[in-house]
Design an enzyme around this catalytic site. Structure first.
Site, short mmCIF file in Angstrom:
data_model
loop_
_atom_site.label_atom_id
_atom_site.label_comp_id
_atom_site.label_asym_id
_atom_site.label_seq_id
_atom_site.Cartn_x
_atom_site.Cartn_y
_atom_site.Cartn_z
N LEU A 1 0.81 -1.21 0.00
CA LEU A 1 0.00 0.00 0.00
C LEU A 1 0.85 1.27 0.00
O LEU A 1 1.91 1.32 0.62
CB LEU A 1 -0.93 0.00 1.22
CG LEU A 1 -1.91 -1.17 1.27
CD1 LEU A 1 -2.80 -1.08 2.50
CD2 LEU A 1 -2.76 -1.26 0.00
N GLY B 1 -1.63 6.42 -2.66
CA GLY B 1 -2.74 6.32 -3.62
C GLY B 1 -3.86 5.45 -3.06
O GLY B 1 -5.04 5.82 -3.08
N HIS B 2 -3.49 4.28 -2.53
CA HIS B 2 -4.49 3.41 -1.90
C HIS B 2 -5.15 4.12 -0.71
O HIS B 2 -6.36 4.07 -0.52
CB HIS B 2 -3.83 2.14 -1.35
CG HIS B 2 -3.21 1.26 -2.41
ND1 HIS B 2 -1.84 1.08 -2.50
CD2 HIS B 2 -3.74 0.51 -3.39
CE1 HIS B 2 -1.57 0.24 -3.49
NE2 HIS B 2 -2.71 -0.12 -4.06
N GLN C 1 -5.95 -12.30 -12.44
CA GLN C 1 -5.77 -11.14 -13.33
C GLN C 1 -4.34 -11.01 -13.84
O GLN C 1 -4.01 -10.03 -14.50
CB GLN C 1 -6.23 -9.85 -12.65
CG GLN C 1 -5.36 -9.37 -11.51
CD GLN C 1 -6.02 -8.21 -10.77
OE1 GLN C 1 -7.01 -8.37 -10.09
NE2 GLN C 1 -5.45 -7.01 -10.93
N LYS D 1 -6.32 6.04 -11.60
CA LYS D 1 -5.08 5.64 -12.26
C LYS D 1 -5.34 4.47 -13.20
O LYS D 1 -4.82 4.41 -14.31
CB LYS D 1 -4.01 5.24 -11.25
CG LYS D 1 -2.69 4.93 -11.96
CD LYS D 1 -1.60 4.55 -11.01
CE LYS D 1 -1.73 3.15 -10.52
NZ LYS D 1 -1.07 2.16 -11.37
N SER E 1 2.30 0.29 -6.79
CA SER E 1 3.08 -0.74 -6.11
C SER E 1 4.23 -1.19 -6.99
O SER E 1 5.29 -1.58 -6.51
CB SER E 1 2.18 -1.93 -5.78
OG SER E 1 1.05 -1.50 -5.04
N ARG E 2 4.03 -1.14 -8.32
CA ARG E 2 5.07 -1.62 -9.25
C ARG E 2 6.24 -0.64 -9.37
O ARG E 2 7.27 -1.00 -9.93
CB ARG E 2 4.46 -1.91 -10.62
CG ARG E 2 3.54 -3.13 -10.61
CD ARG E 2 3.13 -3.56 -12.01
NE ARG E 2 2.54 -4.89 -12.01
CZ ARG E 2 1.22 -5.14 -12.03
NH1 ARG E 2 0.36 -4.14 -12.05
NH2 ARG E 2 0.77 -6.39 -12.03
P1 AMP Z 1 -3.95 -2.18 -6.77
O1 AMP Z 1 -3.49 -2.51 -5.38
O2 AMP Z 1 -2.88 -1.78 -7.71
O3 AMP Z 1 -4.89 -3.24 -7.33
O4 AMP Z 1 -4.85 -0.88 -6.61
C1 AMP Z 1 -5.95 -0.85 -5.73
C2 AMP Z 1 -6.75 0.40 -5.98
O5 AMP Z 1 -5.93 1.54 -5.75
C3 AMP Z 1 -7.26 0.52 -7.43
O6 AMP Z 1 -8.58 1.04 -7.41
C4 AMP Z 1 -6.28 1.48 -8.04
O7 AMP Z 1 -6.81 2.20 -9.13
C5 AMP Z 1 -5.99 2.39 -6.86
N1 AMP Z 1 -4.73 3.11 -7.04
C6 AMP Z 1 -3.51 2.57 -7.30
N2 AMP Z 1 -2.58 3.54 -7.44
C7 AMP Z 1 -3.22 4.72 -7.27
C8 AMP Z 1 -2.82 6.09 -7.31
N3 AMP Z 1 -1.55 6.44 -7.55
N4 AMP Z 1 -3.75 7.04 -7.09
C9 AMP Z 1 -5.04 6.69 -6.85
N5 AMP Z 1 -5.49 5.42 -6.80
C10 AMP Z 1 -4.59 4.44 -7.02
#
Ligand code: AMP
Length: 278
Positions: A33, A36-37, A61, A149, A186-187
């Site tokens: 996390l 953004g999260h 996925q 994003k 995260s990447r």
């Molecule tokens: P992930 O853990 O990558 O599956 O992301 C989980 C949620 O966080 C998804 O709805 C993403 O779009 C959101 N997310 C990831 N990075 C960001 C960011 N930089 N700003 C806003 N939301 C984000």
């Protein structure tokens, strides 16, 4: 903060919240996390009485040869961050809980999943919609929050919720960025120092196109070319395209709200970003 590791535990939690008349806000994540999260947690808190987050790296996925095995994992750090942000409960299922032996059902949104990331990652969105529908059913949340994003993912989830008449509200949060503009992800942890420096050219390039649009440039191909030219030489473009903001259809003229969306490799790391043209 409660840590919910079984279906029984999450059902007991959500049942108690509903019995108390509380609106449940839900933020699904794959962990590792970042801010953004956590910004989505804050949005959930504004739309609900109690916030639930999930951390689940969804194997469905990831395609063969993608980064499932090395995807960053930091459960202890994630739980600390969620707790300090006021999350009431974290749902932490295993792949066996989400996809028990014999599981055969998949959810597929057509059309919207064809271009962009759908073309680059066959099966990706089917994995996303399947896990998101399952999480929405398991949590029975009132509102779920997704980040802009992952623009196409948000559009696909909104479509699924409409098409299946799901009794949930979908909210979105703006892209949270590093000080140099790079969208948090995260990447980003995969990036070498050189790739990290080069990656800052992605938001800059999209920003240059958006500025040209604001200054009156209405030729989508010219704007795409301008953005491509502004990328660091190390960048390898997967896609960089202007599309209809709602349907994601290809556009030959900028006569409606549009989005400039990009997936670009820096080294082995594929990064997403987008900017509205409206
Ligand atoms: P992930 O853990 O990558 O599956 O992301 C989980 C949620 O966080 C998804 O709805 C993403 O779009 C959101 N997310 C990831 N990075 C960001 C960011 N930089 N700003 C806003 N939301 C984000």
């Amino acid at each position: 903060m409660q840590r919910l590791r079984t279906l029984e535990a999450i059902h007991a939690f959500t049942q108690a919240q509903r019995a108390a008349g509380r609106r449940i806000g839900f933020v699904p994540t794959m962990g590792a996390l970042h801010e953004g999260h956590l910004s989505l947690i804050d949005i959930a808190a504004r739309h609900a009485d109690v916030v639930l987050a999930s951390v689940f790296i969804n194997p469905l996925q990831f395609g063969p040869g993608e980064d499932l095995a090395r995807y960053p994992r930091d459960e202890a750090g994630d739980l600390d961050k969620l707790q300090s942000r006021g999350v009431a409960a974290a749902f932490l299922p295993t792949p066996e809980i989400m996809y028990p032996p014999g599981s055969q059902t998949r959810v597929r949104v057509e059309g919207l999943t064809a271009p962009l990331c759908g073309a680059a990652r066959p099966g990706h969105f089917e994995g996303v919609t399947t896990v998101v529908l399952k999480l929405l059913m398991i949590t029975r949340c009132d509102v779920a929050i997704f980040g802009e994003k992952d623009y196409q993912q948000l559009a696909v989830i909104r479509r699924m919720v409409m098409d299946l008449n799901l009794p949930v509200e979908i909210c979105s949060g703006p892209i949270v960025r590093e000080p140099d503009g790079l969208a948090m992800s995260s990447r980003n942890a995969y990036l070498s120092a050189a790739a990290r420096a080069a990656a800052a050219s992605l938001p800059r390039a999209l920003g240059e196109a958006a500025a040209a649009y604001a200054a009156g440039q209405r030729d989508p191909r010219a704007l795409e070319a301008l953005a491509r030219a502004a990328l660091h030489p190390m960048a390898r473009v997967d896609y960089l395209e202007i599309r209809d903001a709602l349907t994601l259809d290809a556009l030959n003229a900028l006569d409606r709200p549009a989005i400039l969306a990009a997936a670009v490799y820096f080294g082995q790391t594929r990064l997403l970003d987008n900017v509205p043209l409206a």
